[in-house]
Design an enzyme around this catalytic site. Sequence first.
Site, PDB file in Angstrom:
ATOM      1  N   GLY A   1       0.433  -1.361   0.467  1.00  0.00           N
ATOM      2  CA  GLY A   1      -0.647  -0.054   0.248  1.00  0.00           C
ATOM      3  C   GLY A   1       0.653   1.613   0.193  1.00  0.00           C
ATOM      4  O   GLY A   1       0.239   2.332  -0.374  1.00  0.00           O
TER       5      GLY A   1
ATOM      6  N   GLU B   1       3.875   4.655   5.644  1.00  0.00           N
ATOM      7  CA  GLU B   1       2.659   3.519   6.001  1.00  0.00           C
ATOM      8  C   GLU B   1       1.889   4.440   5.042  1.00  0.00           C
ATOM      9  O   GLU B   1       1.812   5.380   5.114  1.00  0.00           O
ATOM     10  CB  GLU B   1       1.694   3.668   7.765  1.00  0.00           C
ATOM     11  CG  GLU B   1       1.873   2.353   7.752  1.00  0.00           C
ATOM     12  CD  GLU B   1       1.127   1.040   7.522  1.00  0.00           C
ATOM     13  OE1 GLU B   1       0.989   0.721   6.652  1.00  0.00           O
ATOM     14  OE2 GLU B   1       0.713   0.167   8.718  1.00  0.00           O
ATOM     15  N   ASP B   2       0.647   3.389   4.141  1.00  0.00           N
ATOM     16  CA  ASP B   2      -0.518   4.207   3.914  1.00  0.00           C
ATOM     17  C   ASP B   2      -1.803   4.379   4.998  1.00  0.00           C
ATOM     18  O   ASP B   2      -1.968   5.957   4.188  1.00  0.00           O
ATOM     19  CB  ASP B   2      -1.231   3.089   2.325  1.00  0.00           C
ATOM     20  CG  ASP B   2      -1.435   2.151   3.592  1.00  0.00           C
ATOM     21  OD1 ASP B   2      -1.388   1.953   4.421  1.00  0.00           O
ATOM     22  OD2 ASP B   2      -1.921   1.202   2.465  1.00  0.00           O
TER      23      ASP B   2
ATOM     24  N   ASP C   1      -6.000   2.426  10.509  1.00  0.00           N
ATOM     25  CA  ASP C   1      -7.301   2.281  10.900  1.00  0.00           C
ATOM     26  C   ASP C   1      -7.588   2.313  12.010  1.00  0.00           C
ATOM     27  O   ASP C   1      -7.161   2.918  12.791  1.00  0.00           O
ATOM     28  CB  ASP C   1      -7.284   1.349   9.066  1.00  0.00           C
ATOM     29  CG  ASP C   1      -9.170   1.319   9.208  1.00  0.00           C
ATOM     30  OD1 ASP C   1      -9.787   2.496  10.003  1.00  0.00           O
ATOM     31  OD2 ASP C   1      -9.150   0.149   9.232  1.00  0.00           O
TER      32      ASP C   1
ATOM     33  N   GLY D   1      -5.250   0.637  13.958  1.00  0.00           N
ATOM     34  CA  GLY D   1      -4.501   1.021  14.589  1.00  0.00           C
ATOM     35  C   GLY D   1      -3.607  -1.199  14.905  1.00  0.00           C
ATOM     36  O   GLY D   1      -2.395  -0.588  15.154  1.00  0.00           O
TER      37      GLY D   1
ATOM     38  N   PHE E   1     -14.209   3.883   3.480  1.00  0.00           N
ATOM     39  CA  PHE E   1     -12.953   3.021   2.794  1.00  0.00           C
ATOM     40  C   PHE E   1     -12.792   3.619   1.370  1.00  0.00           C
ATOM     41  O   PHE E   1     -13.658   4.483   0.720  1.00  0.00           O
ATOM     42  CB  PHE E   1     -13.437   1.280   2.116  1.00  0.00           C
ATOM     43  CG  PHE E   1     -11.937   1.203   2.161  1.00  0.00           C
ATOM     44  CD1 PHE E   1     -11.798   0.229   3.573  1.00  0.00           C
ATOM     45  CD2 PHE E   1     -12.588   0.534   0.852  1.00  0.00           C
ATOM     46  CE1 PHE E   1     -10.895  -0.891   2.680  1.00  0.00           C
ATOM     47  CE2 PHE E   1     -11.034  -0.360   0.813  1.00  0.00           C
ATOM     48  CZ  PHE E   1     -10.559  -0.874   1.989  1.00  0.00           C
TER      49      PHE E   1
ATOM     50  N   ASP F   1      -6.109  -0.095  -2.274  1.00  0.00           N
ATOM     51  CA  ASP F   1      -6.398  -0.993  -3.127  1.00  0.00           C
ATOM     52  C   ASP F   1      -8.127  -1.584  -2.256  1.00  0.00           C
ATOM     53  O   ASP F   1      -7.725  -1.801  -0.922  1.00  0.00           O
ATOM     54  CB  ASP F   1      -5.514  -2.514  -2.650  1.00  0.00           C
ATOM     55  CG  ASP F   1      -5.754  -2.981  -1.410  1.00  0.00           C
ATOM     56  OD1 ASP F   1      -5.221  -2.581  -0.436  1.00  0.00           O
ATOM     57  OD2 ASP F   1      -6.262  -4.151  -1.656  1.00  0.00           O
TER      58      ASP F   1
ATOM     59  N   ARG G   1      -5.316   0.430  -6.735  1.00  0.00           N
ATOM     60  CA  ARG G   1      -4.423   1.118  -6.477  1.00  0.00           C
ATOM     61  C   ARG G   1      -2.879   2.213  -7.315  1.00  0.00           C
ATOM     62  O   ARG G   1      -2.226   2.844  -6.690  1.00  0.00           O
ATOM     63  CB  ARG G   1      -2.820   0.032  -6.232  1.00  0.00           C
ATOM     64  CG  ARG G   1      -3.403  -0.916  -5.144  1.00  0.00           C
ATOM     65  CD  ARG G   1      -2.082  -1.606  -5.066  1.00  0.00           C
ATOM     66  NE  ARG G   1      -2.046  -2.801  -4.001  1.00  0.00           N
ATOM     67  CZ  ARG G   1      -1.851  -3.366  -3.251  1.00  0.00           C
ATOM     68  NH1 ARG G   1      -2.445  -2.258  -2.187  1.00  0.00           N
ATOM     69  NH2 ARG G   1      -2.308  -4.422  -2.426  1.00  0.00           N
TER      70      ARG G   1
HETATM   71  P1  IMP Z   1      -5.551  -1.151  10.855  1.00  0.00           P
HETATM   72  O1  IMP Z   1      -4.885  -2.159  11.190  1.00  0.00           O
HETATM   73  O2  IMP Z   1      -6.193  -1.530  11.026  1.00  0.00           O
HETATM   74  O3  IMP Z   1      -4.112   0.221  11.102  1.00  0.00           O
HETATM   75  O4  IMP Z   1      -5.082  -1.212   8.775  1.00  0.00           O
HETATM   76  C1  IMP Z   1      -4.241  -0.326   8.524  1.00  0.00           C
HETATM   77  C2  IMP Z   1      -4.281  -1.313   7.272  1.00  0.00           C
HETATM   78  O5  IMP Z   1      -5.450  -2.021   6.337  1.00  0.00           O
HETATM   79  C3  IMP Z   1      -3.621  -0.153   5.756  1.00  0.00           C
HETATM   80  O6  IMP Z   1      -2.124  -0.354   5.854  1.00  0.00           O
HETATM   81  C4  IMP Z   1      -4.093  -1.242   4.940  1.00  0.00           C
HETATM   82  O7  IMP Z   1      -3.755  -1.591   4.249  1.00  0.00           O
HETATM   83  C5  IMP Z   1      -5.553  -1.652   5.092  1.00  0.00           C
HETATM   84  N1  IMP Z   1      -6.385  -0.513   5.262  1.00  0.00           N
HETATM   85  C6  IMP Z   1      -7.222   0.318   6.352  1.00  0.00           C
HETATM   86  N2  IMP Z   1      -8.169   1.492   6.249  1.00  0.00           N
HETATM   87  C7  IMP Z   1      -8.611   1.061   4.370  1.00  0.00           C
HETATM   88  C8  IMP Z   1      -9.167   1.456   3.405  1.00  0.00           C
HETATM   89  O8  IMP Z   1      -9.403   2.993   3.493  1.00  0.00           O
HETATM   90  N3  IMP Z   1      -8.241   1.490   2.019  1.00  0.00           N
HETATM   91  C9  IMP Z   1      -7.331   0.696   2.026  1.00  0.00           C
HETATM   92  N4  IMP Z   1      -6.848   0.113   2.823  1.00  0.00           N
HETATM   93  C10 IMP Z   1      -7.726   0.251   4.148  1.00  0.00           C
HETATM   94 MG    MG Z   2      -3.960  -3.462   1.764  1.00  0.00          MG
END
Ligand code: IMP
Ligand code: MG
Length: 174
Positions: free
Chosen positions: A42, A97-98, A101, A103, A151, A158, A164
């Site tokens: 990402g 990081e992209d 979310d 965390g 989202f 993606d 992407r």
């Molecule tokens: P976390 O572990 O929930 O913080 O997730 C982070 C990862 O979830 C990111 O690196 C993304 O790969 C994916 N992710 C979370 N939200 C989105 C979104 O809105 N679009 C695309 N990927 C997301």
């Molecule tokens: Mg992803």
Amino acid sequence: MNENIKVLIGAEEIAARVKELAAEITRDYEGQPVTLLGTLKGAVIFLADLAREIDLDLEIDFIRVFSYGDKSESSGKVKLEHPFNVDLSQKHIIVVEDIVDIGYTASRLREFLIGLNPASVKLCALLDKPERRKVQGVVIDYLGFTIPDKFVVGYGLDYAQRHRSLPYIGVIQE
Ligand code: IMP
Ligand code: MG
């Protein structure tokens, strides 16, 4: 092909913010070598743009992060693969990081990296969705944009591996 995607953050706005983040990083680390550690896949596009705006002695490395399921939500089970045999000990690491979310990913990554005995670890994320956070204590040192609980795709992000390559960040319309 992308007719059902509504632009949330346009390409020019992203480019301007990336420049500001790069300038901040350049100032903060003046005179020190830095390793940008991008999360695959990402953060690839963000990292490529960010790296070219940072005026420091830079190394680039990648780590593969995946949680079970590839759709809209990461699970608590985050797996990491650091495949290129780069020695990160004593390095100043900036995780790129992209999006942060829930965390899980950011906190799991930090825990893993601290175990490698680096000189420092900071986090640079393009996007933050604070309304979705369940893991407390995630510090984003360099943040591009805070976005609402939607989202998003594009600029590296993606939905089931699609979208992407969009130059902007958008929301898929139902
Ligand atoms: P976390 O572990 O929930 O913080 O997730 C982070 C990862 O979830 C990111 O690196 C993304 O790969 C994916 N992710 C979370 N939200 C989105 C979104 O809105 N679009 C695309 N990927 C997301
Ligand atoms: Mg992803």
